[in-house]
Design a protein around this motif. Structure first.
Motif, PDB file in Angstrom:
ATOM      1  N   GLU A  99      -5.954   1.324   8.487  1.00  0.00           N
ATOM      2  CA  GLU A  99      -6.474   0.961   7.184  1.00  0.00           C
ATOM      3  C   GLU A  99      -5.656   1.630   6.090  1.00  0.00           C
ATOM      4  OE1 GLU A  99     -10.174   3.543   5.911  1.00  0.00           O
ATOM      5  OE2 GLU A  99     -10.538   2.701   7.905  1.00  0.00           O
ATOM      6  N   HIS A 100      -5.674   1.035   4.925  1.00  0.00           N
ATOM      7  CA  HIS A 100      -4.936   1.538   3.769  1.00  0.00           C
ATOM      8  C   HIS A 100      -5.881   1.589   2.576  1.00  0.00           C
ATOM      9  CE1 HIS A 100      -1.179   0.533   5.967  1.00  0.00           C
ATOM     10  NE2 HIS A 100      -1.840  -0.560   6.318  1.00  0.00           N
ATOM     11  N   LEU A 101      -5.539   2.395   1.594  1.00  0.00           N
ATOM     12  CA  LEU A 101      -6.238   2.427   0.323  1.00  0.00           C
ATOM     13  C   LEU A 101      -5.286   1.957  -0.762  1.00  0.00           C
ATOM     14  CD1 LEU A 101      -8.310   5.763   0.218  1.00  0.00           C
ATOM     15  CD2 LEU A 101      -9.198   3.432   0.365  1.00  0.00           C
TER      16      LEU A 101
ATOM     17  N   ALA B  51     -14.234   0.753  -2.477  1.00  0.00           N
ATOM     18  CA  ALA B  51     -14.488   2.187  -2.267  1.00  0.00           C
ATOM     19  C   ALA B  51     -14.156   2.926  -3.553  1.00  0.00           C
ATOM     20  CB  ALA B  51     -13.639   2.722  -1.112  1.00  0.00           C
ATOM     21  N   ASP B  52     -15.185   3.120  -4.396  1.00  0.00           N
ATOM     22  CA  ASP B  52     -15.010   3.755  -5.698  1.00  0.00           C
ATOM     23  C   ASP B  52     -13.945   3.013  -6.502  1.00  0.00           C
ATOM     24  OD1 ASP B  52     -16.969   5.680  -5.157  1.00  0.00           O
ATOM     25  OD2 ASP B  52     -15.534   6.965  -4.140  1.00  0.00           O
TER      26      ASP B  52
ATOM     27  N   ARG C  37      -5.096   0.911  -5.079  1.00  0.00           N
ATOM     28  CA  ARG C  37      -5.794   1.048  -6.355  1.00  0.00           C
ATOM     29  C   ARG C  37      -5.906  -0.334  -7.000  1.00  0.00           C
ATOM     30  NH1 ARG C  37      -7.183   5.133  -9.922  1.00  0.00           N
ATOM     31  NH2 ARG C  37      -6.196   6.745  -8.663  1.00  0.00           N
TER      32      ARG C  37
ATOM     33  N   ALA D  20       0.853  -1.189   0.000  1.00  0.00           N
ATOM     34  CA  ALA D  20       0.000   0.000   0.000  1.00  0.00           C
ATOM     35  C   ALA D  20       0.890   1.241   0.000  1.00  0.00           C
ATOM     36  CB  ALA D  20      -0.914  -0.002   1.217  1.00  0.00           C
TER      37      ALA D  20
ATOM     38  N   TYR E 173     -10.956   2.482  -5.513  1.00  0.00           N
ATOM     39  CA  TYR E 173      -9.959   1.958  -4.592  1.00  0.00           C
ATOM     40  C   TYR E 173     -10.535   0.791  -3.798  1.00  0.00           C
ATOM     41  CZ  TYR E 173      -7.258   6.213  -5.468  1.00  0.00           C
ATOM     42  OH  TYR E 173      -6.546   7.219  -6.056  1.00  0.00           O
ATOM     43  N   LEU E 174      -9.661   0.201  -2.984  1.00  0.00           N
ATOM     44  CA  LEU E 174     -10.053  -0.863  -2.087  1.00  0.00           C
ATOM     45  C   LEU E 174      -9.502  -0.538  -0.704  1.00  0.00           C
ATOM     46  CD1 LEU E 174     -11.498  -3.658  -2.350  1.00  0.00           C
ATOM     47  CD2 LEU E 174      -9.228  -4.681  -2.463  1.00  0.00           C
ATOM     48  N   ARG E 175     -10.401  -0.505   0.280  1.00  0.00           N
ATOM     49  CA  ARG E 175      -9.970  -0.304   1.658  1.00  0.00           C
ATOM     50  C   ARG E 175      -9.436  -1.622   2.204  1.00  0.00           C
ATOM     51  NH1 ARG E 175     -14.340   1.008   5.362  1.00  0.00           N
ATOM     52  NH2 ARG E 175     -12.711   1.548   6.865  1.00  0.00           N
TER      53      ARG E 175
END
Length: 275
Positions: A207-209, A195-196, A211, A175, A198-200
């Motif tokens: 937590e990380h985001l 999440a749109d 792509r 991440a 992205y992926l949480r």
């Protein structure tokens, strides 16, 4: 006596000529059918169906964005709990093997392109019979809704679409935040949430985001360890402490090391059965 409302229908088909022909032929066979504006992609079909709650959805299996099967899955998860009857589903496909699997799984019906007049007439008769037997008001019978979920789950699990190639099981996620890359061991992940774009990636501490889409991630996860509980949520099974079944058929999950609760949709409620 109040005149019964005319049944409503939605066609989701990305080929305009086929959509127009299907609309024309159905209108001739069933003049009372009221039509919602047609859509040509899966996301539009999902949004239109949830907003307008049609009685019948004709879903092309192959559509941009979301496939017809993915739209059906999302409808099963997000359909309102206010007693609105779940729509009758008709899958439209150019591939006979998909149609046979849909029929064997007891989907409401299927149509193979190009649609033959006699086959369409039989489909209409079946739909009319099912609509006549369905309560026009009041809450949806739990058994009927459960049956619809079981049929849909069987269809989705029948490999109706070519399966994504199984990749090597993921061990570590990377991440990136600016110039810094966090190395996240997969066993530390409590759950993933779409999440749109992205992926949480949620662990007990942070937590990380990333792509990456959930669809891209799933083939890299061990399905016996990470359970999909909603179309946008995957939870590590050992991190689930309790599962509470709600009256709506959904299941509320509490998680080890996290304060929030996760909702498992009706489509995945069968994963949580006490022994």
């Amino acid at each position: 006596m109040t005149k019964p409302a005319m049944p409503t229908a939605l066609i989701a088909e990305d080929e305009p000529l086929l959509a127009s022909a299907l609309h024309t032929e159905l209108s001739s066979l069933w003049p009372e059918l009221q039509w919602l504006p047609g859509v040509g992609d899966g996301r539009g079909a999902l949004d239109a169906a949830l907003a307008r709650c049609p009685d019948i959805c004709f879903l092309d299996i192959r559509m941009p964005g979301l496939s017809g099967l993915e739209v059906a899955q999302a409808l099963a998860e997000d359909w309102p709990d206010d007693g609105t009857p779940f729509p009758l589903l008709v899958f439209v496909t150019a591939y006979d093997q998909y149609a046979v699997q849909a029929f064997d799984a007891q989907a409401v019906d299927y149509l193979v392109k190009p649609v033959q007049p006699e086959r369409l007439a039989a489909c209409v008769a079946r739909l009319q019979t099912r609509l006549a037997a369905r309560p026009s008001s009041g809450p949806v019978a739990p058994a009927r809704l459960t049956q619809a979920m079981e049929q849909l789950r069987a269809l989705l699990g029948a490999a109706a679409l070519p399966a994504a190639p199984r990749l090597q099981v993921l061990q570590v996620l990377q991440a990136q935040v600016g110039a810094l890359v966090h190395m996240v061991p997969i066993e530390e992940v409590v759950y993933f949430e779409a999440a749109d774009k992205y992926l949480r990636v949620v662990t007990a501490e942070r937590e990380h985001l990333i792509r990456l889409s959930l669809r891209e991630l799933l083939p890299q996860l061990d399905a016996s360890v990470f359970w999909q509980v909603h179309r946008g949520t995957v939870v590590q099974a050992r991190c689930i402490t309790t599962a509470k079944r709600e009256e709506t058929g959904k299941v509320t999950l509490t998680l080890k090391g996290r304060p929030e609760k996760i909702v498992a949709s009706r489509l995945y409620a069968h994963l949580f059965k006490g022994l």
